[in-house]
Design an enzyme around this catalytic site. Sequence first.
Site, mmCIF file in Angstrom:
data_model
loop_
_atom_site.group_PDB
_atom_site.id
_atom_site.type_symbol
_atom_site.label_atom_id
_atom_site.label_comp_id
_atom_site.label_asym_id
_atom_site.label_seq_id
_atom_site.Cartn_x
_atom_site.Cartn_y
_atom_site.Cartn_z
ATOM 1 N N GLU A 233 0.847 -1.171 0.017
ATOM 2 C CA GLU A 233 0.127 -0.037 -0.014
ATOM 3 C C GLU A 233 0.759 1.222 -0.114
ATOM 4 O O GLU A 233 0.400 2.285 -0.277
ATOM 5 C CB GLU A 233 -0.961 -0.022 1.221
ATOM 6 N N TYR B 236 -18.453 24.690 -0.355
ATOM 7 C CA TYR B 236 -18.029 23.100 -0.573
ATOM 8 C C TYR B 236 -16.944 23.046 -1.464
ATOM 9 O O TYR B 236 -16.115 22.070 -1.324
ATOM 10 C CB TYR B 236 -19.247 22.305 -0.819
ATOM 11 N N GLU C 20 -8.164 6.171 9.768
ATOM 12 C CA GLU C 20 -8.765 6.680 11.103
ATOM 13 C C GLU C 20 -7.855 7.948 11.214
ATOM 14 O O GLU C 20 -8.510 9.147 11.768
ATOM 15 C CB GLU C 20 -8.647 5.950 12.290
ATOM 16 N N LYS D 77 -11.872 3.017 1.489
ATOM 17 C CA LYS D 77 -10.959 2.717 0.675
ATOM 18 C C LYS D 77 -11.948 1.565 -0.260
ATOM 19 O O LYS D 77 -11.807 0.462 0.114
ATOM 20 C CB LYS D 77 -9.913 1.894 1.511
#
Length: 120
Positions: free
Chosen positions: A22, A54, A74, A99
């Site tokens: 990763e 936004y 997280e 993900k």
Amino acid sequence: MDDVIFIDGLRTQALIGVYDFERDAAQPLVFDVEMTLDTRRAGDSDVLEDTVDYAVVAQTIESTCAQSGFALVEALAETIATRLLHDFPIGQVMLRVTKPQAVPAARGVGVRIVRRRSVA
């Protein structure tokens, strides 16, 4: 009264993950964001400065992801939520980070957090 401004399905890339494979290349992430605030002033004035832009929120998320070196979604979510609460006049943010490629048998995995502006 708290209204909600939302961004649904914001796609970006980040270098994120625990495993060595990763860490080789950025991978896709998808963000769903809900920000609470009172939008009546903007509703009356029809002026962007009276609400949350936004597009700028999206840029904040994208730039944070571009600089990401986090192992965990997280940690990335917490960093983004903290920035949004600091930089925008919102009372609360709900942030969902997905993900899509993390678990091949799943459409996506991730985290959903809710953070509120601290009252000092």
